[in-house]
Design an enzyme around this catalytic site. Structure first.
Site, PDB file in Angstrom:
ATOM      1  N   THR A  92      25.099  45.758  34.713  1.00 45.13           N
ATOM      2  CA  THR A  92      25.664  44.391  34.692  1.00 45.13           C
ATOM      3  C   THR A  92      24.660  43.438  35.335  1.00 45.13           C
ATOM      4  OG1 THR A  92      26.748  44.821  36.810  1.00 45.13           O
ATOM      5  CG2 THR A  92      28.109  45.031  34.847  1.00 45.13           C
ATOM      6  N   TYR A 153      27.205  40.915  29.026  1.00 49.93           N
ATOM      7  CA  TYR A 153      27.799  42.258  29.010  1.00 49.93           C
ATOM      8  C   TYR A 153      28.869  42.372  27.919  1.00 49.93           C
ATOM      9  CZ  TYR A 153      29.945  46.410  31.309  1.00 49.93           C
ATOM     10  OH  TYR A 153      30.455  47.650  31.621  1.00 49.93           O
ATOM     11  N   TYR A 185      38.446  48.816  34.501  1.00 52.18           N
ATOM     12  CA  TYR A 185      37.733  48.777  35.780  1.00 52.18           C
ATOM     13  C   TYR A 185      37.876  50.142  36.461  1.00 52.18           C
ATOM     14  CZ  TYR A 185      36.858  43.847  35.235  1.00 52.18           C
ATOM     15  OH  TYR A 185      36.382  42.641  34.772  1.00 52.18           O
TER      16      TYR A 185
HETATM   17  N1  CAA Z   1      38.901  32.897  34.682  1.00 53.00           N
HETATM   18  C1  CAA Z   1      38.795  31.570  34.878  1.00 53.00           C
HETATM   19  N2  CAA Z   1      38.148  31.023  35.909  1.00 53.00           N
HETATM   20  C2  CAA Z   1      37.570  31.862  36.778  1.00 53.00           C
HETATM   21  C3  CAA Z   1      37.615  33.242  36.618  1.00 53.00           C
HETATM   22  C4  CAA Z   1      38.321  33.770  35.526  1.00 53.00           C
HETATM   23  N3  CAA Z   1      38.432  35.085  35.317  1.00 53.00           N
HETATM   24  N4  CAA Z   1      36.918  33.823  37.619  1.00 53.00           N
HETATM   25  C5  CAA Z   1      36.452  32.807  38.379  1.00 53.00           C
HETATM   26  N5  CAA Z   1      36.857  31.628  37.876  1.00 53.00           N
HETATM   27  C6  CAA Z   1      36.580  30.296  38.411  1.00 53.00           C
HETATM   28  C7  CAA Z   1      36.724  30.337  39.931  1.00 53.00           C
HETATM   29  O1  CAA Z   1      38.069  30.139  40.302  1.00 53.00           O
HETATM   30  C8  CAA Z   1      35.822  29.190  40.364  1.00 53.00           C
HETATM   31  O2  CAA Z   1      36.511  27.990  40.168  1.00 53.00           O
HETATM   32  P1  CAA Z   1      36.305  26.784  41.212  1.00 53.00           P
HETATM   33  O3  CAA Z   1      34.846  26.431  41.118  1.00 53.00           O
HETATM   34  O4  CAA Z   1      37.224  25.737  40.692  1.00 53.00           O
HETATM   35  O5  CAA Z   1      36.670  27.322  42.551  1.00 53.00           O
HETATM   36  C9  CAA Z   1      34.691  29.223  39.338  1.00 53.00           C
HETATM   37  O6  CAA Z   1      35.228  29.932  38.188  1.00 53.00           O
HETATM   38  C10 CAA Z   1      33.463  29.953  39.831  1.00 53.00           C
HETATM   39  O7  CAA Z   1      33.829  31.300  40.187  1.00 53.00           O
HETATM   40  P2  CAA Z   1      33.090  32.095  41.327  1.00 53.00           P
HETATM   41  O8  CAA Z   1      33.299  31.436  42.667  1.00 53.00           O
HETATM   42  O9  CAA Z   1      33.471  33.522  41.262  1.00 53.00           O
HETATM   43  O10 CAA Z   1      31.550  31.857  40.886  1.00 53.00           O
HETATM   44  P3  CAA Z   1      30.287  32.622  41.346  1.00 53.00           P
HETATM   45  O11 CAA Z   1      29.138  31.929  40.702  1.00 53.00           O
HETATM   46  O12 CAA Z   1      30.278  32.852  42.826  1.00 53.00           O
HETATM   47  O13 CAA Z   1      30.463  34.091  40.716  1.00 53.00           O
HETATM   48  C11 CAA Z   1      30.698  35.708  39.007  1.00 53.00           C
HETATM   49  C12 CAA Z   1      30.476  34.227  39.315  1.00 53.00           C
HETATM   50  C13 CAA Z   1      29.553  36.547  39.612  1.00 53.00           C
HETATM   51  C14 CAA Z   1      30.695  35.872  37.525  1.00 53.00           C
HETATM   52  C15 CAA Z   1      32.032  36.154  39.630  1.00 53.00           C
HETATM   53  O14 CAA Z   1      33.065  35.313  39.177  1.00 53.00           O
HETATM   54  C16 CAA Z   1      32.401  37.569  39.284  1.00 53.00           C
HETATM   55  O15 CAA Z   1      31.868  38.528  39.835  1.00 53.00           O
HETATM   56  N6  CAA Z   1      33.343  37.756  38.347  1.00 53.00           N
HETATM   57  C17 CAA Z   1      33.790  39.073  37.900  1.00 53.00           C
HETATM   58  C18 CAA Z   1      32.964  39.532  36.752  1.00 53.00           C
HETATM   59  C19 CAA Z   1      33.433  40.920  36.347  1.00 53.00           C
HETATM   60  O16 CAA Z   1      34.589  41.171  36.102  1.00 53.00           O
HETATM   61  N7  CAA Z   1      32.500  41.872  36.264  1.00 53.00           N
HETATM   62  C20 CAA Z   1      32.819  43.195  35.937  1.00 53.00           C
HETATM   63  C21 CAA Z   1      31.794  44.101  36.564  1.00 53.00           C
HETATM   64  S1  CAA Z   1      32.252  45.808  36.408  1.00 53.00           S
HETATM   65  C22 CAA Z   1      32.023  46.132  34.811  1.00 53.00           C
HETATM   66  O17 CAA Z   1      31.482  45.396  34.060  1.00 53.00           O
HETATM   67  C23 CAA Z   1      32.533  47.474  34.357  1.00 53.00           C
HETATM   68  C24 CAA Z   1      33.454  47.298  33.199  1.00 53.00           C
HETATM   69  O18 CAA Z   1      33.066  47.605  32.098  1.00 53.00           O
HETATM   70  C25 CAA Z   1      34.818  46.838  33.446  1.00 53.00           C
END
Ligand code: CAA
Length: 246
Positions: A92, A153, A185
Site C-alpha cells: 500500500t 490500490y 481488513y
Molecule cells: N470517507 C470520507 N471521508 C473520509 C474518509 C472516508 N472513508 N476517511 C477520511 N475522511 C476525511 C476525514 O474525515 C478528513 O476530513 P476533514 O479534513 O474534514 O477532517 C479528511 O478526509 C482527511 O482524512 P485524514 O485526516 O485521514 O487525511 P490524512 O491525509 O491524514 O490521511 C489517509 C489520509 C492516509 C488515506 C488516511 O485517511 C487513511 O489511512 N485511510 C485508510 C486507508 C485504508 O483503508 N487503507 C487500507 C490499508 S490495509 C489494506 O489495504 C489491506 C486491504 O486490502 C484491506
C-alpha cells in the site's frame, strides 16, 4: 511426489499463513521474497521449522519483467511444474488522490497489478500443458468497493479481478482454474499501520466487528487449490466479515 505451489510475498502477513496452510495440506511451496530480504527470509524459514522439501526460498522481484521471466524459466526446469500459483505480493502507498505522487501510484500498480503479468506469464503455458492447475490472485475488499485514500490500490486490486476473469476463460479448456480471493481488513502489519482512529472507524463498519485472521484467508486459498474446487473458475471469493456484499 508433492504437488508444488508458488506463493509470492510468502513471508508477509497473509502470505505466511497461506504458505503454512499449503504446507499443512501437503504442498511443496516455492516461497518468493524480495531479493534484498534474504536474511529475513531465512529467519522466517527457521522460525517456522520448515524443511527444504516443504519450502524452497526463492528470490523474486515481482515488478521486474525480465528477472521474473528468467528466474521462473529456471525454476520450471528445476522443479518440473507448478500446480498452484498464488499471486499474493502486494503493498500500500495510501494517500488522498490530491496528494498522491506518481511514485505512489506507480509503485502500487507495478507491485500489485503488473506483477500478475510478470509472474503468471512465464508459468501459464506450462500449467496449461500439465492441466489440473490453479491460479489464485489475492485481491481486496477495496478492489470491489473502492476505499478513501486508496485510488492506486483500489485500481490495482480491481484490475486483478478483471485479469482473473479473462485468464479463467483462457485456462478453462486446459483445466487451469483462475480465481481471486478478496480479503477484508486482516490482522497484519499492513493494516496495523493505519492510524488507530481510522482503523477504529473501519472496524466499527465491519458487521463481525473484528479483523480477519490471516489463517481465515489461508483457508480459502487451500480450498480453492483443492480438488473440491475443480469446477470453480473466474470467481472472486470475499472473506471480509460482511464488510461488503456484492
Ligand atoms: N470517507 C470520507 N471521508 C473520509 C474518509 C472516508 N472513508 N476517511 C477520511 N475522511 C476525511 C476525514 O474525515 C478528513 O476530513 P476533514 O479534513 O474534514 O477532517 C479528511 O478526509 C482527511 O482524512 P485524514 O485526516 O485521514 O487525511 P490524512 O491525509 O491524514 O490521511 C489517509 C489520509 C492516509 C488515506 C488516511 O485517511 C487513511 O489511512 N485511510 C485508510 C486507508 C485504508 O483503508 N487503507 C487500507 C490499508 S490495509 C489494506 O489495504 C489491506 C486491504 O486490502 C484491506
Amino acid at each position: 511426489m508433492n504437488k508444488k505451489a508458488l506463493v509470492t510475498g510468502a513471508k508477509g502477513g497473509i502470505g505466511s499463513s497461506i504458505t503454512k496452510g499449503l504446507v499443512e495440506a501437503g504442498y511443496r511451496v516455492i516461497a518468493t521474497y524480495f531479493p534484498n530480504g534474504e536474511a529475513k527470509a531465512k529467519e522466517w524459514f527457521e522460525e517456522n521449522n520448515y524443511s527444504e522439501n516443504q519450502v524452497r526460498l526463492f528470490p523474486l522481484d515481482v515488478t521486474d519483467t525480465s528477472f521474473c521471466k528468467e528466474a521462473l524459466a529456471t525454476l520450471l526446469q528445476e522443479e518440473g511444474n507448478i500446480d498452484v500459483l498464488v499471486n499474493n505480493a502486494g503493498i500500500t502507498r495510501d494517500s488522498t488522490f490530491k496528494r498522491m505522487s506518481a511514485a505512489q501510484w506507480n509503485e502500487v500498480i507495478n507491485t500489485n497489478l503488473n506483477s500478475l503479468f510478470n509472474v503468471t506469464h512465464p508459468l501459464f503455458d506450462s500449467m496449461c500443458q500439465h492441466g489440473n492447475a490453479r491460479i489464485i490472485n489475492i485481491t481486496s475488499v477495496n478492489g470491489l468497493k473502492g476505499q478513501f485514500g486508496q485510488a492506486n490500490y483500489s485500481a490495482a486490486k480491481a484490475g486483478m479481478i478483471g485479469f482473473t476473469k479473462a485468464l479463467a476463460a483462457e485456462g478453462a479448456r486446459s483445466g487451469v482454474t483462475v480465481n481471486a480471493i478478496a480479503p477484508g481488513y486482516t490482522g497484519t502489519p499492513m493494516v496495523e499501520a493505519i492510524k488507530s482512529e481510522v482503523l477504529d472507524s473501519i472496524k466499527a463498519e465491519i458487521p463481525m466487528k473484528r479483523l480477519a485472521m490471516p489463517q481465515e484467508i489461508a483457508g480459502a486459498v487451500t480450498f480453492l487449490a483443492s480438488d473440491a474446487a475443480a469446477y470453480i473458475t473466474g470467481e472472486t471469493l470475499s472473506v471480509n466479515g460482511g464488510l461488503y456484499m456484492n
